[in-house]
Every structure is written in C-alpha cells, then in structure tokens.
Design an enzyme around this catalytic site. Structure first.
Site, PDB file in Angstrom:
ATOM      1  N   HIS A 139     -16.786  -4.901  -2.113  1.00 10.45           N
ATOM      2  CA  HIS A 139     -15.406  -4.612  -1.707  1.00 10.45           C
ATOM      3  C   HIS A 139     -15.180  -5.013  -0.246  1.00 10.45           C
ATOM      4  O   HIS A 139     -14.133  -5.534   0.106  1.00 10.45           O
ATOM      5  CB  HIS A 139     -15.105  -3.137  -1.919  1.00 10.45           C
ATOM      6  CG  HIS A 139     -13.717  -2.783  -1.542  1.00 10.45           C
ATOM      7  ND1 HIS A 139     -12.633  -3.300  -2.220  1.00 10.45           N
ATOM      8  CD2 HIS A 139     -13.215  -2.009  -0.561  1.00 10.45           C
ATOM      9  CE1 HIS A 139     -11.529  -2.840  -1.664  1.00 10.45           C
ATOM     10  NE2 HIS A 139     -11.856  -2.060  -0.661  1.00 10.45           N
ATOM     11  N   ASP A 181      -3.912  -7.316  -2.572  1.00 11.23           N
ATOM     12  CA  ASP A 181      -3.716  -6.633  -1.280  1.00 11.23           C
ATOM     13  C   ASP A 181      -4.224  -7.533  -0.164  1.00 11.23           C
ATOM     14  O   ASP A 181      -4.846  -8.571  -0.422  1.00 11.23           O
ATOM     15  CB  ASP A 181      -4.376  -5.242  -1.260  1.00 11.23           C
ATOM     16  CG  ASP A 181      -5.876  -5.309  -1.456  1.00 11.23           C
ATOM     17  OD1 ASP A 181      -6.512  -6.208  -0.879  1.00 11.23           O
ATOM     18  OD2 ASP A 181      -6.407  -4.470  -2.197  1.00 11.23           O
ATOM     19  N   LYS A 204      -0.018  -3.822   0.372  1.00 10.96           N
ATOM     20  CA  LYS A 204      -0.184  -2.594  -0.403  1.00 10.96           C
ATOM     21  C   LYS A 204      -0.672  -1.501   0.527  1.00 10.96           C
ATOM     22  O   LYS A 204      -1.491  -1.737   1.399  1.00 10.96           O
ATOM     23  CB  LYS A 204      -1.233  -2.843  -1.494  1.00 10.96           C
ATOM     24  CG  LYS A 204      -1.508  -1.683  -2.405  1.00 10.96           C
ATOM     25  CD  LYS A 204      -2.598  -2.023  -3.406  1.00 10.96           C
ATOM     26  CE  LYS A 204      -3.983  -1.829  -2.842  1.00 10.96           C
ATOM     27  NZ  LYS A 204      -5.041  -1.939  -3.856  1.00 10.96           N
ATOM     28  N   ARG A 206      -2.282   2.416   0.433  1.00 15.26           N
ATOM     29  CA  ARG A 206      -2.704   3.605  -0.308  1.00 15.26           C
ATOM     30  C   ARG A 206      -2.087   4.810   0.373  1.00 15.26           C
ATOM     31  O   ARG A 206      -2.102   4.923   1.583  1.00 15.26           O
ATOM     32  CB  ARG A 206      -4.230   3.725  -0.343  1.00 15.26           C
ATOM     33  CG  ARG A 206      -4.862   2.749  -1.303  1.00 15.26           C
ATOM     34  CD  ARG A 206      -6.254   3.142  -1.738  1.00 15.26           C
ATOM     35  NE  ARG A 206      -6.781   2.122  -2.639  1.00 15.26           N
ATOM     36  CZ  ARG A 206      -6.602   2.128  -3.950  1.00 15.26           C
ATOM     37  NH1 ARG A 206      -5.919   3.090  -4.533  1.00 15.26           N
ATOM     38  NH2 ARG A 206      -7.095   1.161  -4.695  1.00 15.26           N
ATOM     39  N   ASP A 231      -8.102 -10.490  -7.301  1.00 16.72           N
ATOM     40  CA  ASP A 231      -8.608  -9.282  -6.652  1.00 16.72           C
ATOM     41  C   ASP A 231     -10.115  -9.218  -6.861  1.00 16.72           C
ATOM     42  O   ASP A 231     -10.669  -9.967  -7.674  1.00 16.72           O
ATOM     43  CB  ASP A 231      -7.935  -8.043  -7.258  1.00 16.72           C
ATOM     44  CG  ASP A 231      -7.897  -6.869  -6.277  1.00 16.72           C
ATOM     45  OD1 ASP A 231      -8.523  -6.963  -5.208  1.00 16.72           O
ATOM     46  OD2 ASP A 231      -7.238  -5.860  -6.584  1.00 16.72           O
TER      47      ASP A 231
HETATM   48  C1  R5P Z   1      -8.626  -2.217  -3.523  1.00 17.21           C
HETATM   49  O1  R5P Z   1      -8.565  -2.311  -2.334  1.00 17.21           O
HETATM   50  C2  R5P Z   1      -9.280  -3.207  -4.425  1.00 17.21           C
HETATM   51  O2  R5P Z   1      -9.209  -4.502  -3.962  1.00 17.21           O
HETATM   52  C3  R5P Z   1      -8.675  -3.133  -5.798  1.00 17.21           C
HETATM   53  O3  R5P Z   1      -7.323  -3.518  -5.720  1.00 17.21           O
HETATM   54  C4  R5P Z   1      -8.775  -1.750  -6.327  1.00 17.21           C
HETATM   55  O4  R5P Z   1     -10.109  -1.331  -6.279  1.00 17.21           O
HETATM   56  C5  R5P Z   1      -8.270  -1.669  -7.741  1.00 17.21           C
HETATM   57  O5  R5P Z   1      -8.238  -0.329  -8.115  1.00 17.21           O
HETATM   58  P1  R5P Z   1      -7.241   0.131  -9.267  1.00 17.21           P
HETATM   59  O6  R5P Z   1      -7.419  -0.809 -10.417  1.00 17.21           O
HETATM   60  O7  R5P Z   1      -7.676   1.540  -9.582  1.00 17.21           O
HETATM   61  O8  R5P Z   1      -5.854   0.096  -8.711  1.00 17.21           O
END
Ligand code: R5P
Length: 328
Positions: A139, A181, A204, A206, A231
């Site tokens: 990540h 993001d 994006k 959180r 992603d």
């Molecule tokens: C977040 O920063 C990652 O790049 C993904 O966008 C995230 O882990 C996806 O999580 P979810 O499918 O639960 O939205």
C-alpha cells in the site's frame, strides 16, 4: 538462465507454501521446475498451530510463499511459525515471499494514540527468521524502511498494464486512466504511460477510522471516454463503487477496473458485480474463492503473478540482478 556454480553460495532452492496460497505456490514451483517441499501444518483444538517439515532444510536456500490476507492473523502466524521452524532447522537463507502484506495501511502515526502496525509486522517477520522478504505492490512503499533485511518489493501492476495494452487498448475509445485516490498517482502515471493514455485523478478523503471512504472530485477529463480505473487493492469495494459512480456521473463511457490485490472482504464481490463495469482485471496475489468469483460471470480476469515471483526467486537464488528484469 544457467549460472556458474561459483555464484551459488547456498544449496538448492527449497520452496515451502503455507495454507494461504497453495495454487500460486504450485504455479511458482512449476515455473521453477521445482516441487513444493512437504510439511505438516496442524491446528490444535485450542487454535495453536504446529508445523513439521518432512525433510531437512539445513544449508538450503528456502522460500516460504504465504499471503497475509484473510484470515489475516491465522495466515500471518502460520508464516511466522514456518519461518521459525526453518530457522531452527538451520536453513542457510530464508526468504519470506508475501504476495500480499497485511497492515499496509497502518504505516504512520498520523493521529495520537495509534500504532504503526505495519512496522510491527515487519519486526516479527524478521524476528521469526526471515533473512530476506519479497512482496508485491505494498500500500505504501515506505514500509521498506520498516525492514532491516534486504527485500524485493515488486510491481505487479506492470502485469495489469501489459494485459490492458495487449488486449483492451486497441478497442478503447479515447481511454483515460483514473486513479481511485491520490496515493496511487505515481503508479497511475506509469499505467497511463504504459497504455499510451492520459491520466486523471480522484481526490478521496477518508472521514473516519472505519472502512468508509468518500470520493470527492475528479481532477482531469473523463467525458465521453473509456475509463480504466486503477488501484492497488479492492477491499470492501467502497472506494471503487464511489469512483465508478463518480466517473459515470461525469460522462464516462465504458469503465474498466484494474487492481493488484483482490482482498474482497465481506460482500465486496456482489457489490462490485452490481456496478456498471465492463471488466475487472486483477491478479492471483490473493486467491478468490469460486463463490466470490461467481457473481462476476465473465467480467473478471485474473492474471497470475507466478512467473514474476518465480523469476525473482530464481535470480535471488543465483545472485543475479532483479532490476535487470525491469531494465533498471
Ligand atoms: C486506499 O487507500 C487503497 O488504495 C484502496 O483504495 C482501498 O484499500 C480500497 O478499500 P475499499 O475497497 O474497502 O474501499
């Protein structure tokens, strides 16, 4: 491919798999022309795990293949116990091959009274016995700094790029790559370069410590274009659902989604299958059960990371450059 014997400081390659990644481990073994080494992994009624190797690993160059996605703590503990077993059996060098490394999102203390769990995971993997590690598209790349042993942090998104370039690109109309993001901006740029398309970004934010995320705005143009959303992972599918809706509201034509790690927690596959997405493209870094594949019908393409891992293992064993694989 053959190397002179002088470069081989260890015995042969020994491949072990935990219970998390049996199919991927078998594909890696096939790529290398090796067999997976036998081991017992038993869970006692009290949930404690027991490992026993079927043959000696003394003096060998050992690779343990195990992802640490769901069930996260079981898979992680199994990896740790396998590593320790090999250490106690006098393996010469032990490499933890972790296609998906858990706790990657907990990589900084950006609010008071929280842990950096990713650092903790790196520490315990090393304490358990890993001399080296390999992983795919973490990540955040700064997790490399949490390890003090050498690591190969590999880019499996290049496999997605090759697939899109060779199989979809000729049919895409005015394609644009959109990152879900800003954290994926750099990789997104490489993706866009790889398929010769422009790039746009979703900003994006959180809003809480739970899995909920909020897509806000698109930076760039998606109107009347085929969109390739990219992603690193899909977990609950919340971010992708918001991203798909956002690009559609902004006039996107067809939408494709490419991501490395199919975590697919809870009802993610049903949620994703209900979206107006032409095709999902991912990898086998984490296996997707038949039940979770089923809702997608033919709209899910799973590309294997086995040749990538296999080739890096071969080069690591032979003491050859891995960077050369990527023209570095
Ligand atoms: C977040 O920063 C990652 O790049 C993904 O966008 C995230 O882990 C996806 O999580 P979810 O499918 O639960 O939205």
């Amino acid at each position: 491919m053959m190397q002179s014997k002088e470069l081989r400081v260890y015995g042969g390659i020994k491949l072990y798999a935990g219970t998390a990644s049996p199919e991927l481990a078998q594909k890696v073994a096939d790529y290398l022309g090796e067999t997976l080494c036998g081991r017992d992994i038993v869970e006692f009624p009290n949930e404690n795990l027991f490992v026993k190797l079927h043959s000696s690993a003394r003096g060998q160059d050992v690779y343990v293949i195990q992802h640490t996605a769901s069930p996260v703590h079981r898979n992680l503990m199994e990896l740790l116990i396998l590593l320790q077993t090999l250490r106690l059996d006098s393996a010469a060098r032990i490499t933890a091959v972790i296609p998906y490394l858990c706790y990657g999102r907990s990589d900084k203390k950006d609010q008071p009274r929280i842990p950096i769990a990713s650092r903790l995971v790196a520490d315990i993997i090393q304490i358990a016995g890993a001399d080296c590690y390999m992983t795919l598209d973490p990540h955040a790349y700064q997790i490399q700094g949490f390890f003090s042993v050498p690591g190969d942090v590999l880019n499996a998104s290049s496999i997605l790029v090759d697939y899109v370039k060779d199989n979809l690109r000729p049919y895409l109309k005015d394609p644009v790559v959109v990152t879900v993001d800003l954290g994926f901006a750099k990789k997104g740029r490489n993706f866009a370069l790889g398929i010769d398309a422009p790039i746009a970004f979703i900003e994006k934010r959180r809003v809480a410590n739970d899995a909920k995320a909020q897509a806000l705005t698109i930076i760039g143009d998606v109107k009347d274009r085929d969109v390739v959303l990219v992603d690193d992972e899909i977990d609950t599918g919340g971010s992708i659902a918001q991203a798909v809706n956002l690009v559609k509201e902004n006039g996107a034509r067809r939408v494709y989604v490419a991501f490395v790690h199919p975590i697919f927690s809870s009802d993610a596959s049903e949620r994703l299958a209900a979206l107006p997405v032409t095709e999902y493209i991912t990898t086998d870094s984490v296996p997707i059960s038949i039940e979770k594949r089923e809702p997608f019908g033919k709209r899910l393409t799973i590309l294997t990371v086995a040749p990538l891992l296999g080739e890096v293992i071969r080069r690591a064993h032979e003491g050859r450059s891995v960077g050369q694989m990527f023209n570095e």
